[in-house]
Structures are given as C-alpha cells and as structure tokens.
Scaffold this motif. Structure first.
Motif, PDB file in Angstrom:
ATOM      1  N   LEU A 239       0.824  -1.206   0.000  1.00 30.62           N
ATOM      2  CA  LEU A 239       0.000   0.000   0.000  1.00 30.62           C
ATOM      3  C   LEU A 239       0.862   1.262   0.000  1.00 30.62           C
ATOM      4  CD1 LEU A 239      -2.805  -0.884   2.593  1.00 30.62           C
ATOM      5  CD2 LEU A 239      -2.869  -1.085   0.105  1.00 30.62           C
ATOM      6  N   ASN A 240       0.495   2.204  -0.821  1.00 28.48           N
ATOM      7  CA  ASN A 240       1.080   3.538  -0.779  1.00 28.48           C
ATOM      8  C   ASN A 240      -0.020   4.566  -1.013  1.00 28.48           C
ATOM      9  OD1 ASN A 240       2.998   5.562  -0.529  1.00 28.48           O
ATOM     10  ND2 ASN A 240       3.272   5.690  -2.743  1.00 28.48           N
ATOM     11  N   PRO A 241      -0.326   5.371   0.026  1.00 28.29           N
ATOM     12  CA  PRO A 241       0.309   5.364   1.342  1.00 28.29           C
ATOM     13  C   PRO A 241      -0.102   4.145   2.181  1.00 28.29           C
ATOM     14  CG  PRO A 241      -1.482   6.954   1.297  1.00 28.29           C
ATOM     15  CD  PRO A 241      -1.341   6.452  -0.106  1.00 28.29           C
TER      16      PRO A 241
ATOM     17  N   ILE B 104       1.795   8.399   6.149  1.00 28.42           N
ATOM     18  CA  ILE B 104       2.943   7.495   6.165  1.00 28.42           C
ATOM     19  C   ILE B 104       2.958   6.745   4.841  1.00 28.42           C
ATOM     20  CG2 ILE B 104       4.020   5.515   7.324  1.00 28.42           C
ATOM     21  CD1 ILE B 104       3.999   8.160   8.956  1.00 28.42           C
ATOM     22  N   GLU B 105       3.999   6.975   4.048  1.00 26.90           N
ATOM     23  CA  GLU B 105       4.069   6.374   2.719  1.00 26.90           C
ATOM     24  C   GLU B 105       4.814   5.035   2.754  1.00 26.90           C
ATOM     25  OE1 GLU B 105       4.098   9.072  -0.761  1.00 26.90           O
ATOM     26  OE2 GLU B 105       4.732  10.587   0.697  1.00 26.90           O
ATOM     27  N   ASP B 106       5.271   4.596   1.582  1.00 23.32           N
ATOM     28  CA  ASP B 106       5.722   3.212   1.452  1.00 23.32           C
ATOM     29  C   ASP B 106       7.227   2.989   1.497  1.00 23.32           C
ATOM     30  OD1 ASP B 106       6.101   4.519  -0.951  1.00 23.32           O
ATOM     31  OD2 ASP B 106       5.609   2.778  -2.189  1.00 23.32           O
ATOM     32  N   THR B 107       8.017   4.029   1.752  1.00 25.77           N
ATOM     33  CA  THR B 107       9.469   3.840   1.898  1.00 25.77           C
ATOM     34  C   THR B 107       9.973   4.649   3.078  1.00 25.77           C
ATOM     35  OG1 THR B 107      10.141   5.708   0.504  1.00 25.77           O
ATOM     36  CG2 THR B 107       9.720   3.591  -0.620  1.00 25.77           C
ATOM     37  N   LEU B 108      11.085   4.198   3.636  1.00 24.73           N
ATOM     38  CA  LEU B 108      11.682   4.935   4.752  1.00 24.73           C
ATOM     39  C   LEU B 108      12.067   6.339   4.342  1.00 24.73           C
ATOM     40  CD1 LEU B 108      13.902   2.265   6.543  1.00 24.73           C
ATOM     41  CD2 LEU B 108      12.159   3.713   7.614  1.00 24.73           C
TER      42      LEU B 108
ATOM     43  N   LYS C 120      10.663   8.366   2.239  1.00 28.30           N
ATOM     44  CA  LYS C 120       9.485   9.238   2.247  1.00 28.30           C
ATOM     45  C   LYS C 120       9.021   9.521   3.676  1.00 28.30           C
ATOM     46  CE  LYS C 120       7.781   7.387  -2.177  1.00 28.30           C
ATOM     47  NZ  LYS C 120       6.750   6.502  -2.783  1.00 28.30           N
ATOM     48  N   ILE C 121       9.152   8.522   4.536  1.00 30.21           N
ATOM     49  CA  ILE C 121       8.731   8.712   5.935  1.00 30.21           C
ATOM     50  C   ILE C 121       9.674   9.671   6.641  1.00 30.21           C
ATOM     51  CG2 ILE C 121       8.342   7.531   8.148  1.00 30.21           C
ATOM     52  CD1 ILE C 121       7.591   5.011   6.431  1.00 30.21           C
ATOM     53  N   TYR C 122      10.988   9.569   6.358  1.00 28.78           N
ATOM     54  CA  TYR C 122      11.937  10.527   6.932  1.00 28.78           C
ATOM     55  C   TYR C 122      11.557  11.952   6.528  1.00 28.78           C
ATOM     56  CZ  TYR C 122      15.079   6.563   7.933  1.00 28.78           C
ATOM     57  OH  TYR C 122      15.624   5.390   8.406  1.00 28.78           O
ATOM     58  N   LEU C 123      11.171  12.141   5.276  1.00 25.84           N
ATOM     59  CA  LEU C 123      10.770  13.478   4.796  1.00 25.84           C
ATOM     60  C   LEU C 123       9.518  13.971   5.515  1.00 25.84           C
ATOM     61  CD1 LEU C 123      11.336  13.143   0.923  1.00 25.84           C
ATOM     62  CD2 LEU C 123      12.636  14.586   2.522  1.00 25.84           C
ATOM     63  N   ALA C 124       8.559  13.070   5.736  1.00 29.31           N
ATOM     64  CA  ALA C 124       7.327  13.448   6.435  1.00 29.31           C
ATOM     65  C   ALA C 124       7.633  13.886   7.869  1.00 29.31           C
ATOM     66  CB  ALA C 124       6.350  12.284   6.437  1.00 29.31           C
ATOM     67  N   PHE C 125       8.538  13.165   8.549  1.00 31.71           N
ATOM     68  CA  PHE C 125       8.925  13.530   9.917  1.00 31.71           C
ATOM     69  C   PHE C 125       9.661  14.876   9.905  1.00 31.71           C
ATOM     70  CE2 PHE C 125       7.327   9.705  11.424  1.00 31.71           C
ATOM     71  CZ  PHE C 125       7.610   9.485  12.769  1.00 31.71           C
ATOM     72  N   GLU C 126      10.546  15.045   8.953  1.00 25.87           N
ATOM     73  CA  GLU C 126      11.336  16.283   8.883  1.00 25.87           C
ATOM     74  C   GLU C 126      10.432  17.482   8.637  1.00 25.87           C
ATOM     75  OE1 GLU C 126      14.951  18.140   9.428  1.00 25.87           O
ATOM     76  OE2 GLU C 126      14.495  15.997   9.632  1.00 25.87           O
ATOM     77  N   LYS C 127       9.419  17.287   7.819  1.00 29.85           N
ATOM     78  CA  LYS C 127       8.463  18.369   7.541  1.00 29.85           C
ATOM     79  C   LYS C 127       7.685  18.744   8.795  1.00 29.85           C
ATOM     80  CE  LYS C 127       4.512  19.493   4.556  1.00 29.85           C
ATOM     81  NZ  LYS C 127       3.548  18.949   3.571  1.00 29.85           N
ATOM     82  N   GLU C 128       7.370  17.753   9.592  1.00 28.37           N
ATOM     83  CA  GLU C 128       6.623  17.996  10.827  1.00 28.37           C
ATOM     84  C   GLU C 128       7.510  18.626  11.899  1.00 28.37           C
ATOM     85  OE1 GLU C 128       3.554  17.910  13.698  1.00 28.37           O
ATOM     86  OE2 GLU C 128       3.465  17.674  11.516  1.00 28.37           O
TER      87      GLU C 128
ATOM     88  N   THR D  14       3.155  -1.891   4.750  1.00 20.88           N
ATOM     89  CA  THR D  14       1.811  -2.432   4.918  1.00 20.88           C
ATOM     90  C   THR D  14       1.317  -2.966   3.576  1.00 20.88           C
ATOM     91  OG1 THR D  14       1.376  -0.806   6.666  1.00 20.88           O
ATOM     92  CG2 THR D  14      -0.539  -1.882   5.677  1.00 20.88           C
ATOM     93  N   PHE D  15       0.757  -4.160   3.593  1.00 18.08           N
ATOM     94  CA  PHE D  15       0.341  -4.832   2.369  1.00 18.08           C
ATOM     95  C   PHE D  15      -1.151  -5.149   2.406  1.00 18.08           C
ATOM     96  CE2 PHE D  15       4.806  -5.329   2.849  1.00 18.08           C
ATOM     97  CZ  PHE D  15       5.341  -5.398   1.580  1.00 18.08           C
ATOM     98  N   HIS D  16      -1.679  -5.490   1.255  1.00 16.89           N
ATOM     99  CA  HIS D  16      -3.085  -5.887   1.156  1.00 16.89           C
ATOM    100  C   HIS D  16      -3.211  -7.062   0.200  1.00 16.89           C
ATOM    101  CE1 HIS D  16      -7.444  -5.707   0.861  1.00 16.89           C
ATOM    102  NE2 HIS D  16      -7.336  -5.710  -0.456  1.00 16.89           N
ATOM    103  N   PRO D  17      -3.755  -8.186   0.679  1.00 15.60           N
ATOM    104  CA  PRO D  17      -4.019  -9.297  -0.243  1.00 15.60           C
ATOM    105  C   PRO D  17      -5.267  -8.972  -1.073  1.00 15.60           C
ATOM    106  CG  PRO D  17      -4.015 -10.004   2.079  1.00 15.60           C
ATOM    107  CD  PRO D  17      -4.120  -8.527   2.059  1.00 15.60           C
ATOM    108  N   LYS D  18      -5.160  -9.093  -2.388  1.00 13.26           N
ATOM    109  CA  LYS D  18      -6.314  -8.815  -3.237  1.00 13.26           C
ATOM    110  C   LYS D  18      -7.475  -9.714  -2.825  1.00 13.26           C
ATOM    111  CE  LYS D  18      -7.513  -8.084  -8.078  1.00 13.26           C
ATOM    112  NZ  LYS D  18      -7.054  -8.212  -9.479  1.00 13.26           N
TER     113      LYS D  18
END
Length: 487
Positions: free
Chosen positions: A84-86, A100-104, A106-114, A214-218
């Motif tokens: 899943l993304n996000p 919270i997106e799908d790679t570390l 991107k998550i580091y960027l989200a934390f830094e922005k906050e 985080t994943f999702h089975p079809k």
C-alpha cells in the motif's frame, strides 16, 4: 499407524498447526464451531460488499513467506499481494493529518516536515528497531516458551536494558513532538498493551511498520485463510464446520478425544486453537492448569466495537487505512486498561479496502470498516453501539470535510457480546493477552498442558502473542512440540 489429532478451532494458529502436523504424517481433523473457518478472520458479504470481519492489516510478509516456504509454496501461489502507498494516514485535527508512505526515505521526509531534525532521530530509532526485528522475528519468536533460558543469548544479554525500559519512555525521550511520538507508539497497540507497559525491545514493530511496510491481499485478508485451508486439505487435513466442542475427554490423566454435539471423536492428541480460557472450561476443574483468579489478574488486549458500513458513493480525504488521533490518546488508554469503561472521546480506526480493491464494493461505492478499541468485559448494548457510531461518524465528517451519513446504505456492528458468542473469547477480548514484560515468552500460558498428557494449546493467549504473524508462528511451535514429545 498414524496418530490422530483433534484440533479445536480453525483460526490462523490452528490452520498453521494442522498443516505442519499433517506434513509430519499425523491424521488431523479440525473441529470449528462456526459455519465458516478462519476464527476471527471471517468475512461479511452483503449487497455486493465484502468486509474482513477481523484482521485488516497485513504486516511482516516475511513470516507468511516462511510459513508457505515450509511446504515448498509461496504466498503468490494462492493470493496476490499489493504494497500500500500510502500505508496509512493519521488525523490529528480537521483537514490536518500526517501520511505514512511506502518507503523509509518518504517517511523521513514526512517527519522532517513535521519537526526539523526529527528524521535523524528516526533513522537511529529505526536502525535499532531493525536490529530487534532481526533478533525477534528470525529467532526469539520461534522458541516455544518452555524455559526462561530461551531468552538468554549473547545478543539479548546486550539488549537487557530494552526489556526493562518501555516503548513510551524511549520514544518520548527522543521525540518531543506529540504527533510524531503517537505515530511511533501506534504499532505496539497491535501487541495489546499501552506503550508505557510494552518493553522497548518491541520496537521491532516499528520496523515492521516503516521498514517493511503495509500490504493488502487482493480480495482481502480472508484470502490467507482460504490459502491455508487449501494447503491443509492438500496435506490431508479434514475440516468439520458447525461442530462446537462440548468436552475434552480425559481418561487416566490423558486426553483421548473430544465430544462435539453429543458425539465422541477419539484422538491420540487434542490441540486447542480456541480461546485458552474457554478451552480449559471444557475440562473438569482438576485438569485445568489456570484458575479463574489467574485469568482475572492478566492484562488482556482490548475488545473492539466494529462497524461494517456500505456507502453509496466514493469517499474523499481518506486512505485504505486511516487513524483518528484527534482526541486524548492517554485518556482513552486509561479507559481500556486502568479504569475499564466506555471512553468519552474514543480514538478510532477506519479501513476503506475498496480504495485499493475493486472486489470490496460495487462500482462507485465504498466499503468502510470502523473500529473503536474498548476494555474487555464492559457492558455491550445496541443503544451504546448506536451512540458511539454517531459519535465517530460526526467526528469523521468534520475531520475529513465531507458528509457521509446520508450516503450510508447499511451498517452492521460487532462488539464484546459477539466476540464471546462467536469465539468464546474471554471477556470478549479481540486480540488475546497483551505482550507486557510479565506476559512475555515463558510467562505466557503453556503450549503443553502440565495437567493432562497429550493436550496442547496454540493461539494468541500463548506464545508468541497477539496478531496474525504470531498466530502462524504459534501453530508451528506447538506442532514442533507435539512432534518432539511423540517421537
């Protein structure tokens, strides 16, 4: 002649155990009280909508891979998995959320922005969490909890301080921003306890969250149940639904079978994947390992009030998984663990699988699952369910800036009374026994009865603990233990 095993229940742990035991040549029969298999992981189908009644998060894909690999299979042989993304978003106020997106990265960027500077702290935190994941998921959780010495390794000795500190203490020491701290504390809620009562070592859940994703089975989580059923049957497992158990038969201190709907089924070994407390009520008192006093003193994971809602339109400003942390996290936790009662202002979680999966809802419509964590054992009435549905839908509309009430086609609910009725769940808990320090590994209820020979247990009240991946592991652990004792 092959030894026969009667398994009570058909949840993830029971299905897992059945596969391992059948592979070893045992004659395995599963007895399930409900009309469909899967335990808590069943489905609700209505008006073209499909809902996972139980688990909706697919974390730790490596554990699923390891399970199927043990049978020379892969998850992809049975179901299609999508990352899943996000992964999810967390609302803190009206139109105010962190995604919270799908790679570390991107998550580091989200934390830094906050909070400027927080990404460096997060990287250090996740590096440690990854190391814990390697230790825990590759090794420790695959130990059967029969001895304290299982936890003593050269690696864990160096990490002893992480068993004495807590997730909350570690997170709050580094992250002063409350929103970021709450996001880091969120994953351990899957372990069934407050972050303030969960050992620091369990930060490996943060690596499962941020590092793996985080994943999702079809077609939903139930596809995993169907995959395990298909595997079990291919190995010769017989599954009998609508067969509630009346009694575990014990003769001269040895389990010799079960009674279901008045009929006796003889077996060399009995394994219960049903609720542990309920399983022991199927025994006479002298054959029970744990008293009512024992169970009453344990910290149980929350129960839940769940709603399965069909909407006649697509919703906006939400993701497949969306958390609503716009109220006091600590106050709600106290209402679950400290002074059990209905929370005045509950946090809640919503899942909209039809955002990802067209199989979940008819064209142009949305399937919504809403969950409020609750204290187990509290009063459960239709009036309370309605009151709390209105509470969270009012907030949902306000926080996501949309009107949805008039778009509801139907809603179904599931709460404490249903967990008791459908799963014989102790006090209606949803996830089992919490993984606190004093309820970890060998301190959890035993896989093997110490009162009755040839009687075993598996599932979320024993090792390793709550959650779908631990349930798969629990099935393997008890199968290994049975095999060891029967050889």
């Amino acid at each position: 002649m092959k030894k026969s095993i009667a398994i009570i229940g058909s949840g993830f742990s029971a299905l897992s155990a059945s596969c391992y035991l059948a592979k070893e040549g045992y004659k395995v029969t599963i007895f399930e009280k409900n009309s469909s298999i899967g335990g808590r992981a069943r489905q609700l189908k209505k008006d073209g909508f499909t809902f996972d009644i139980g688990p909706t998060w697919y974390w730790m894909p490596d554990v699923f891979e390891r399970f199927f690999n043990d049978f020379n299979k892969k998850p992809s042989d049975y179901y299609e998995l999508e990352k899943l993304n996000p992964a999810y978003s967390v609302y803190f106020d009206k139109d105010d959320y962190i995604t919270i997106e799908d790679t570390l990265e991107k998550i580091y960027l989200a934390f830094e922005k906050e909070e400027p500077g927080s990404s460096k702290k997060l990287k250090k935190f996740i590096d440690n969490a990854q190391n814990n994941y390697e230790v825990a998921i590759k090794d420790l959780v695959y130990r059967p909890g029969v001895s304290p010495l299982e936890l003593v390794t050269p690696v864990t000795i160096k990490k002893i301080h992480q068993f004495l500190s807590t997730i909350k203490r570690d997170v709050r020491k580094e992250f002063k921003n409350n929103r970021l701290a709450q996001i880091l504390e969120f994953p351990v809620l899957f372990l069934g306890a407050k972050p303030s009562n969960t050992p620091s070592f369990y930060s490996f859940m943060n690596y499962a969250d941020f590092g793996i994703g985080t994943f999702h089975p079809k077609k939903g989580m139930y596809q995993v149940v169907l995959a395990m059923e298909k595997l079990a049957k291919s190995l010769g497992v017989d599954i009998k639904t609508e067969n509630p158990i009346d009694k575990i038969v014990v003769d001269k201190g040895k389990a010799t079978g079960i009674i279901s709907k008045g009929k006796t089924y003889n077996a060399d070994i009995v394994l219960s994947g049903a609720d542990y407390h309920h399983s022991e009520t199927l025994l006479s008192k002298e054959n029970r390992q744990y008293s009512e006093k024992y169970w009453s003193k344990k910290t149980f994971a929350p129960s839940s009030l769940l709603f399965y809602v069909g909407f006649n339109k697509k919703l906006k400003n939400v993701n497949h998984h969306t958390l609503f942390f716009d109220v006091d996290f600590e106050a709600h936790a106290q209402d679950i663990y400290d002074t059990p009662k209905w929370p005045e202002n509950p946090l809640f979680y919503a899942s909209f699988p039809s955002i990802t999966d067209e199989n979940s809802a008819p064209d142009g419509k949305e399937a919504g699952i809403f969950l409020i964590p609750l204290a187990p054992g509290i009063e459960d009435t239709e009036a309370l369910r309605t009151l709390y549905f209105n509470k969270i839908i009012d907030r949902f509309e306000d926080l996501t800036s949309q009107e949805v009430k008039d778009s509801i086609i139907f809603k179904e609910s599931f709460c404490v009374n249903d967990f008791i009725k459908d799963y014989n769940s102790y006090k209606g808990n949803a996830y089992g026994m919490a993984n606190t320090l004093m309820q970890t590994a060998f301190l959890r209820p035993n896989l093997k009865s110490n009162k009755v020979e040839n009687l075993y247990f598996t599932g979320q009240l024993t090792v390793p603990g709550p959650g779908v991946p631990p349930a798969l592991i629990s099935g393997k652990l008890v199968a290994d233990l049975i095999n060891k004792h029967q050889v």
